[in-house]
Write a protein that holds these residues in place. Structure first.
Motif, short mmCIF file in Angstrom:
data_model
loop_
_atom_site.label_atom_id
_atom_site.label_comp_id
_atom_site.label_asym_id
_atom_site.label_seq_id
_atom_site.Cartn_x
_atom_site.Cartn_y
_atom_site.Cartn_z
N ILE A 269 5.42 7.50 28.65
CA ILE A 269 6.03 6.17 28.75
C ILE A 269 6.65 5.97 30.14
O ILE A 269 6.44 4.94 30.79
CB ILE A 269 7.09 5.99 27.65
N ILE A 270 7.42 6.95 30.59
CA ILE A 270 8.12 6.81 31.88
C ILE A 270 7.12 6.85 33.03
O ILE A 270 7.27 6.10 34.01
CB ILE A 270 9.18 7.92 32.06
N GLY A 271 6.10 7.70 32.92
CA GLY A 271 5.09 7.76 33.97
C GLY A 271 4.37 6.44 34.13
O GLY A 271 4.12 5.97 35.25
N GLN A 272 4.04 5.79 33.01
CA GLN A 272 3.37 4.49 33.07
C GLN A 272 4.30 3.42 33.62
O GLN A 272 3.88 2.57 34.42
CB GLN A 272 2.88 4.11 31.67
N ALA A 273 5.58 3.47 33.23
CA ALA A 273 6.56 2.49 33.74
C ALA A 273 6.77 2.64 35.24
O ALA A 273 7.02 1.65 35.94
CB ALA A 273 7.89 2.66 33.01
N ALA A 274 6.64 3.88 35.74
CA ALA A 274 6.83 4.13 37.16
C ALA A 274 5.55 3.92 37.96
O ALA A 274 5.55 4.07 39.20
CB ALA A 274 7.34 5.56 37.37
N GLY A 275 4.45 3.58 37.29
CA GLY A 275 3.19 3.32 37.97
C GLY A 275 2.51 4.55 38.52
O GLY A 275 1.81 4.49 39.53
N LEU A 276 2.68 5.69 37.85
CA LEU A 276 2.09 6.94 38.34
C LEU A 276 0.61 7.01 37.99
O LEU A 276 0.14 6.38 37.04
CB LEU A 276 2.82 8.14 37.73
N SER A 277 -0.12 7.82 38.74
CA SER A 277 -1.53 8.05 38.45
C SER A 277 -1.67 8.98 37.24
O SER A 277 -0.69 9.60 36.80
CB SER A 277 -2.22 8.70 39.65
N ARG A 278 -2.89 9.09 36.72
CA ARG A 278 -3.14 9.95 35.56
C ARG A 278 -2.78 11.41 35.87
O ARG A 278 -2.21 12.11 35.04
CB ARG A 278 -4.61 9.83 35.16
N GLU A 279 -3.10 11.84 37.10
CA GLU A 279 -2.79 13.22 37.50
C GLU A 279 -1.29 13.45 37.56
O GLU A 279 -0.78 14.51 37.16
CB GLU A 279 -3.43 13.54 38.86
N GLU A 280 -0.56 12.47 38.07
CA GLU A 280 0.90 12.60 38.18
C GLU A 280 1.56 12.59 36.80
O GLU A 280 2.52 13.32 36.55
CB GLU A 280 1.46 11.48 39.05
N ILE A 281 1.03 11.76 35.89
CA ILE A 281 1.56 11.75 34.52
C ILE A 281 1.30 13.09 33.84
O ILE A 281 2.15 13.61 33.11
CB ILE A 281 0.95 10.58 33.72
N ALA A 282 0.12 13.67 34.10
CA ALA A 282 -0.19 14.99 33.54
C ALA A 282 0.80 16.02 34.03
O ALA A 282 1.24 16.91 33.27
CB ALA A 282 -1.61 15.40 33.94
N LEU A 283 1.22 15.91 35.30
CA LEU A 283 2.22 16.85 35.83
C LEU A 283 3.57 16.65 35.14
O LEU A 283 4.27 17.62 34.83
CB LEU A 283 2.36 16.68 37.34
N LEU A 284 3.93 15.38 34.88
CA LEU A 284 5.17 15.11 34.15
C LEU A 284 5.14 15.77 32.77
O LEU A 284 6.14 16.34 32.30
CB LEU A 284 5.37 13.60 33.97
N ILE A 285 4.00 15.67 32.10
CA ILE A 285 3.85 16.27 30.77
C ILE A 285 3.99 17.79 30.84
O ILE A 285 4.70 18.40 30.03
CB ILE A 285 2.50 15.86 30.15
N ASN A 286 3.32 18.41 31.80
CA ASN A 286 3.41 19.86 31.94
C ASN A 286 4.84 20.30 32.25
O ASN A 286 5.31 21.33 31.76
CB ASN A 286 2.46 20.35 33.05
#
Length: 443
Positions: free
Chosen positions: A38-55
């Protein structure tokens, strides 16, 4: 010899330990990855960056779960507790993500400051345990179970992204998982009952795969190994308004965690005194402080896993300790994490209906220890559970209240807890003192 040990100290055979630990991971995984998504999408991150947030979230959740389960230094409640990113801060963080000069690094800075604030206040907050008699604890635990039900129902219908929510194939898979769990609990004993949720979910996963509901596209492109590094998105920045908002979130997390720790104490037969409660809250705050440096968010105990402890009857803290190790491993192995994330929502829904219901049933059982025949106590339970359901049934109900109150008003658990504690003070503590003075009775 194991049976002579307290339930939290018992050591299971290796295979059973692994399977029960996997159940805990599979149950909390969806919630653990939802917040960074949710936060990654709100911040406009790429799919790779969101994956890093999850990890990053999986790594911190795994470490915090280990500390909470085994205890390190002054932190860790040493009970079967699963940790993960808290939903209490989501609405505030979505707003922060779009604020000029704040963004993701500002969220991390506010998280670090809030974690430090939590470490400072934990020794004082732990003294509230005396305000949680069975009447309050039972009410809060019942509210926890009821507030989780919409999550299970949403999963069972196919999840938020379902194109045909409530379609027969979603309901069929959820029903197959639930029926499997019920049949195992009815006709089998011991080991099989302990892993009934895992068996039900495995069957559901296979059935969902046959129906074309499992999406593994992108698995080949996922890296085999990835190490999370501190401050990947840049050095944290600190702004007053986000910090104050996040500090309020930590207070709400403490209120929720106190209720959950006391609930778990009832289920495991462990005494949760102020000293032990302080250890648990210090771990919550320490995990949040550490999370800000490791590219993730406020962390707290996961209520849904309490239902699994009650459901399986396995109350060993070594189960969640191994689950913590599994979470750390998943953070380093994105392909494995991808496979876990591919579990369809309907599979989780079938298991969730049984387990979240068990949480509510535990609360009702604890309420039997209170003087529930007293009309005022009945009113306390009725009003507190009713208020706790308000954010669940109509999340927009409190939309016109000040924004800083959102971490409270968006959490049914927090609303129910505050109501139950306040009414107990009014009816039984202050009211009890007044009646004693009037009658001359001593207590």
């Amino acid at each position: 010899m194991n049976d002579q040990n307290p339930p939290a100290e018992r050591r299971l055979p290796p295979l059973q330990l692994l399977l029960v630990s996997l159940q805990h991971v599979l149950l909390m995984y969806g919630g653990a990855v939802a917040v960074p998504l949710i936060i990654g999408q709100a911040a406009g991150l790429s799919r790779e960056e969101i994956a890093l947030l999850i990890n990053a979230d999986l790594l911190v959740a795994g470490i915090a779960t280990l500390v909470q389960s085994l205890g390190i230094g002054p932190a860790g409640i040493r009970m079967p507790v699963m940790m993960g990113a808290s939903f209490a801060a989501v609405s505030s963080m979505v707003v922060m993500a779009g604020m000029p000069g704040v963004g993701l690094t500002g969220i991390f800075g506010a998280t670090i400051a809030a974690g430090l604030f939590g470490l400072l206040i934990a020794p004082f907050v732990c003294k509230i345990v005396r305000f949680f008699p069975p009447l309050v604890t039972g009410t809060v635990i019942t509210s926890i179970g009821l507030s989780l039900f919409p999550v299970a129902v949403n999963w069972a219908g196919g999840g938020s992204g379902a194109t045909q929510f409530g379609a027969l194939h979603y309901l069929g898979v959820a029903t197959a998982v639930l029926v499997t769990i019920l049949l195992i609990n009815q006709f089998m004993r011991g080991f099989w009952v302990n892993v009934s949720v895992l068996i039900g979910m495995a069957l559901g996963y296979v059935l969902a795969g046959m129906l074309g509901m499992v999406d593994l596209s992108g698995l080949a492109q996922t890296p085999g190994l990835q190490v999370v590094t501190p401050n990947h998105f840049g050095a944290p920045t600190f702004s007053l308004a986000p910090i104050l908002s996040m500090c309020l979130v930590v207070v709400i997390i403490f209120v929720e965690s106190a209720g959950m720790f006391l609930a778990l104490g009832k289920i495991t037969g462990e005494t949760v005194d102020p000293q032990r409660l302080r250890r648990g809250l210090l771990c919550d705050a320490g995990a949040t402080f550490f999370a800000g440096f490791m590219n993730t968010f406020t962390h707290s105990s996961f209520a849904q896993n309490i239902g699994l402890v009650q459901m399986t009857g396995v109350r060993s803290r070594y189960v969640t300790a191994l689950a913590g190790v599994i979470l750390i491993s998943l953070s380093l192995l994105p392909k494995a994490a991808f496979l876990v994330a591919s579990i369809p929502a309907a599979v989780l829904g079938g298991a969730g209906i049984a387990m979240f219901g068990m949480v509510a049933a535990t609360g009702i059982k604890i309420l039997q220890e209170a003087d529930i025949a007293d009309r005022r106590n009945q009113l306390l339970v009725a009003v507190s559970i009713g208020l706790g359901m308000v954010p669940v049934i109509r999340p927009e109900f409190f939309a016109h209240l000040p924004q800083w109150m959102e971490p409270i008003t968006h959490s049914g658990i927090a609303v129910a807890t505050i109501s139950a504690v306040t009414l107990n003070l009014l009816f039984n503590v202050l009211g009890g003192t007044e009646r004693s003075l009037l009658t001359g009775a001593s207590h």
